[in-house]
Structure formats: structure tokens, C-alpha cells
Design an enzyme around this catalytic site. Structure first.
Site, PDB file in Angstrom:
ATOM      1  N   ARG A 198      11.656  -5.404   4.769  1.00 47.94           N
ATOM      2  CA  ARG A 198      11.301  -3.991   4.530  1.00 47.94           C
ATOM      3  C   ARG A 198      12.233  -3.038   5.269  1.00 47.94           C
ATOM      4  O   ARG A 198      12.519  -3.221   6.448  1.00 47.94           O
ATOM      5  CB  ARG A 198       9.858  -3.752   4.983  1.00 47.94           C
ATOM      6  CG  ARG A 198       9.483  -2.277   5.025  1.00 47.94           C
ATOM      7  CD  ARG A 198       7.997  -2.057   4.990  1.00 47.94           C
ATOM      8  NE  ARG A 198       7.330  -2.381   6.234  1.00 47.94           N
ATOM      9  CZ  ARG A 198       6.022  -2.245   6.432  1.00 47.94           C
ATOM     10  NH1 ARG A 198       5.244  -1.815   5.447  1.00 47.94           N
ATOM     11  NH2 ARG A 198       5.492  -2.561   7.577  1.00 47.94           N
TER      12      ARG A 198
ATOM     13  N   LYS B   8       0.837  -1.219   0.000  1.00 46.52           N
ATOM     14  CA  LYS B   8       0.000   0.000   0.000  1.00 46.52           C
ATOM     15  C   LYS B   8       0.869   1.267   0.000  1.00 46.52           C
ATOM     16  O   LYS B   8       0.668   2.169  -0.797  1.00 46.52           O
ATOM     17  CB  LYS B   8      -0.936   0.013   1.229  1.00 46.52           C
ATOM     18  CG  LYS B   8      -1.911  -1.162   1.256  1.00 46.52           C
ATOM     19  CD  LYS B   8      -2.864  -1.082   2.418  1.00 46.52           C
ATOM     20  CE  LYS B   8      -2.207  -1.173   3.784  1.00 46.52           C
ATOM     21  NZ  LYS B   8      -1.487  -2.446   4.026  1.00 46.52           N
TER      22      LYS B   8
HETATM   23  P1  ADP Z   1       2.118  -1.907   3.212  1.00 45.13           P
HETATM   24  O1  ADP Z   1       2.144  -0.391   3.175  1.00 45.13           O
HETATM   25  O2  ADP Z   1       0.907  -2.477   2.538  1.00 45.13           O
HETATM   26  O3  ADP Z   1       2.327  -2.462   4.578  1.00 45.13           O
HETATM   27  P2  ADP Z   1       4.703  -1.681   1.816  1.00 45.13           P
HETATM   28  O4  ADP Z   1       4.389  -0.780   0.658  1.00 45.13           O
HETATM   29  O5  ADP Z   1       5.452  -1.091   2.960  1.00 45.13           O
HETATM   30  O6  ADP Z   1       3.341  -2.419   2.336  1.00 45.13           O
HETATM   31  O7  ADP Z   1       5.501  -2.957   1.235  1.00 45.13           O
HETATM   32  C1  ADP Z   1       5.998  -3.972   2.095  1.00 45.13           C
HETATM   33  C2  ADP Z   1       7.358  -4.468   1.589  1.00 45.13           C
HETATM   34  O8  ADP Z   1       7.190  -5.189   0.359  1.00 45.13           O
HETATM   35  C3  ADP Z   1       8.353  -3.342   1.280  1.00 45.13           C
HETATM   36  O9  ADP Z   1       9.637  -3.788   1.646  1.00 45.13           O
HETATM   37  C4  ADP Z   1       8.237  -3.146  -0.243  1.00 45.13           C
HETATM   38  O10 ADP Z   1       9.458  -2.668  -0.815  1.00 45.13           O
HETATM   39  C5  ADP Z   1       7.921  -4.564  -0.708  1.00 45.13           C
HETATM   40  N1  ADP Z   1       7.024  -4.610  -1.872  1.00 45.13           N
HETATM   41  C6  ADP Z   1       5.944  -3.797  -2.126  1.00 45.13           C
HETATM   42  N2  ADP Z   1       5.312  -4.165  -3.264  1.00 45.13           N
HETATM   43  C7  ADP Z   1       6.000  -5.254  -3.744  1.00 45.13           C
HETATM   44  C8  ADP Z   1       5.835  -6.105  -4.897  1.00 45.13           C
HETATM   45  N3  ADP Z   1       4.845  -5.924  -5.769  1.00 45.13           N
HETATM   46  N4  ADP Z   1       6.719  -7.114  -5.056  1.00 45.13           N
HETATM   47  C9  ADP Z   1       7.752  -7.316  -4.160  1.00 45.13           C
HETATM   48  N5  ADP Z   1       7.946  -6.565  -3.058  1.00 45.13           N
HETATM   49  C10 ADP Z   1       7.084  -5.532  -2.854  1.00 45.13           C
HETATM   50  P1  AMP Z   2       0.714   0.441   9.370  1.00 47.84           P
HETATM   51  O1  AMP Z   2       1.801   1.467   9.240  1.00 47.84           O
HETATM   52  O2  AMP Z   2      -0.482   0.764   8.510  1.00 47.84           O
HETATM   53  O3  AMP Z   2       1.215  -0.960   9.176  1.00 47.84           O
HETATM   54  O4  AMP Z   2       0.200   0.545  10.882  1.00 47.84           O
HETATM   55  C1  AMP Z   2       1.045   0.287  11.980  1.00 47.84           C
HETATM   56  C2  AMP Z   2       0.221   0.141  13.265  1.00 47.84           C
HETATM   57  O5  AMP Z   2      -0.459   1.378  13.566  1.00 47.84           O
HETATM   58  C3  AMP Z   2      -0.891  -0.910  13.213  1.00 47.84           C
HETATM   59  O6  AMP Z   2      -0.415  -2.219  13.489  1.00 47.84           O
HETATM   60  C4  AMP Z   2      -1.849  -0.386  14.301  1.00 47.84           C
HETATM   61  O7  AMP Z   2      -1.358  -0.665  15.609  1.00 47.84           O
HETATM   62  C5  AMP Z   2      -1.759   1.125  14.096  1.00 47.84           C
HETATM   63  N1  AMP Z   2      -2.767   1.591  13.118  1.00 47.84           N
HETATM   64  C6  AMP Z   2      -2.514   2.171  11.903  1.00 47.84           C
HETATM   65  N2  AMP Z   2      -3.661   2.473  11.281  1.00 47.84           N
HETATM   66  C7  AMP Z   2      -4.673   2.081  12.098  1.00 47.84           C
HETATM   67  C8  AMP Z   2      -6.100   2.102  11.993  1.00 47.84           C
HETATM   68  N3  AMP Z   2      -6.733   2.598  10.921  1.00 47.84           N
HETATM   69  N4  AMP Z   2      -6.808   1.610  13.041  1.00 47.84           N
HETATM   70  C9  AMP Z   2      -6.205   1.137  14.143  1.00 47.84           C
HETATM   71  N5  AMP Z   2      -4.871   1.055  14.280  1.00 47.84           N
HETATM   72  C10 AMP Z   2      -4.100   1.527  13.274  1.00 47.84           C
END
Ligand code: ADP
Ligand code: AMP
Length: 217
Positions: free
Chosen positions: A129, A15
């Protein structure tokens, strides 16, 4: 009508990575509720102290505080051209609250891209990551490495790993997603807003599919 896009998907789906591309393409403000909590934590605000325990355990911060934090952010003037929400809503109550707060602004959610990725892939993505503490750019040691190991391409800052990306917390976060957030897939499907994108493809391919889907809306 401004675009109000909700990015849905499990932790590690991509995301944040895709948000940077989409927000730039459509001129939207990227709002990540996780980033807002981490900023509060860094500044040791009351909200940050409250959120810390939940975040460390991989649980959701309670709806009332999360909703108030996001409402305060998206009602500011810099969001009037449209918003890309990343990590919010995460429960049906948050989704209802979002509809209400946007309604009060004369707006509504315009599209919900859902990045689908199976659980075993998520664990590998989150454990590799690395994030820039200055600009929030997201890297992966294998799939999206920085040009210079350990340093942000844009800022040159030392990259960091998130505390909640430890394997035990990741598993808990995925479970919490399945129980509390996955019902939003049907929620937005029922409202005709969901667009599913296969998140197992390369970063570039996922971006292309998402941009094509959003341009059609
Ligand atoms: P989210 O915001 O949904 O938690 P991230 O954008 O932080 O996910 O992505 C999680 C990890 O996966 C990061 O290290 C990113 O570089 C990697 N990543 C994201 N999209 C892909 C993809 N399509 N293929 C491989 N690795 C990816
Ligand atoms: P994220 O960066 O989206 O992976 O969020 C990291 C952490 O922040 C999550 O594991 C939750 O503890 C908290 N958090 C982020 N967004 C929300 C949400 N919309 N509702 C509740 N907790 C959240």
C-alpha cells in the site's frame, strides 16, 4: 433521512479505497478515524501524542478519546447530509456510543457494508500500500498502481508508506481486529444492518456490489 454508513472490515480490506467511491456517489462526508489520528499526529496535538504509541504498536487507541474525537467531527454542520465512517466503530462500546451520538442528532446508522477478506490476502495488500500525503488517495504497487511510479495521479505528490504497514505491526493489527472489532459483525447483523461483500474481487467489482447493495437500502 440522511445516510450514515459504517464501513466494516479488517485492516487492508479496502475500506478507504471504497470509501472514496461511495462518498462521491452519495454525496457523503468520508470520515476515517485513522486519518483523524494521523492528522493530529502530524500537527503534534495532545491527542496525536497520546495516540502515537498505540498506533505504532498496532493497538487500538482507548475508546473514550476515540469516541470524543469522532463525536466532535460528526456533529459539525458539514456532516448533516450524511456520513461514511471508515475505521470507526472498532469495538462494541464505540458502536453503542455511535448509536447514542446519532440518536441525539435524530439520526441512526442506515447500513453497514462488511468487506470480507482472508488474513493472508490482507498482509499482501498492506505491504504494497502507498498513500498520497496530500489527498489521502490509496494505491497498491501491484493491484492499483499510480500512472507514474511513486507519484499521486491527482496531486503529483510523492507517495508514502505507512509506518504501521510493516509486517510485524500488520500481524498485530489483524489480531487486534479479530479480538476487538470482529464482534461488530454479529452486532450489526443482529440489528439487520449488515451487508457482506466479498472483498477478494477486483476493486471495481467490489465497488459495483457495494453500490448495488446501498442503492437497495
Ligand atoms: P483499509 O482502508 O480497509 O485498510 P485500503 O483501502 O487502504 O484498506 O486498501 C489496502 C490496500 O489494498 C491498498 O494498497 C489498496 O490499493 C489495495 N486494495 C484495495 N481493494 C483491493 C482489491 N479489491 N483488490 C486488490 N487490492 C485492493
Ligand atoms: P486505520 O487508518 O483505520 O488503519 O487506523 C490506524 C490506527 O489508528 C489503528 O491501528 C489504531 O491505532 C488507530 N485507530 C483508528 N481508528 C480507531 C478506532 N476507531 N478505535 C481505536 N483506534 C483507532
Amino acid at each position: 433521512m440522511a445516510m450514515y454508513i459504517v464501513l466494516l472490515g479488517p485492516p487492508g480490506a479496502g475500506k478507504g479505497t471504497q470509501a472514496q467511491v461511495i462518498a462521491k456517489e452519495f454525496g457523503l462526508m468520508h470520515i476515517s478515524s485513522g486519518d483523524l489520528f494521523r492528522e493530529n499526529l502530524k500537527n503534534m496535538t495532545e491527542l496525536g501524542k497520546l495516540a502515537q504509541g498505540y498506533m505504532n504498536r498496532g493497538e487500538l487507541v482507548p475508546d473514550d478519546v476515540t469516541i470524543a474525537m469522532v463525536k466532535d467531527r460528526i456533529t459539525r454542520p458539514d456532516c448533516a447530509q450524511g456520513v461514511l465512517l471508515d475505521g470507526f466503530p472498532r469495538t462494541p462500546a464505540q458502536a453503542d456510543a455511535l448509536a447514542k451520538m446519532l440518536g441525539e442528532l435524530g439520526q441512526k446508522v442506515t447500513s453497514v457494508p462488511y468487506i470480507s477478506v482472508p488474513a493472508d490476502v490482507l498482509i499482501e495488500r498492506l505491504s504494497g500500500r502507498w498513500t498520497c500525503p496530500t489527498c489521502g488517495s490509496v494505491y497498491h504497487e501491484k493491484y492499483n498502481p499510480p500512472k507514474v511510479a511513486g507519484k499521486c495521479d491527482r496531486e503529483g505528490s510523492e507517495l508514502i508508506q505507512r509506518d504501521d504497514d510493516k509486517p510485524a505491526t500488520v500481524e498485530r493489527r489483524i489480531r487486534v481486529y479479530m479480538e476487538q472489532t470482529a464482534p461488530l459483525i454479529k452486532y450489526y447483523q443482529d440489528r439487520g444492518l449488515l451487508v457482506e461483500v466479498d472483498g477478494r474481487q477486483s476493486i471495481e467489482s467490489v465497488s459495483q456490489h457495494m453500490l448495488a447493495a446501498l442503492r437497495k437500502d
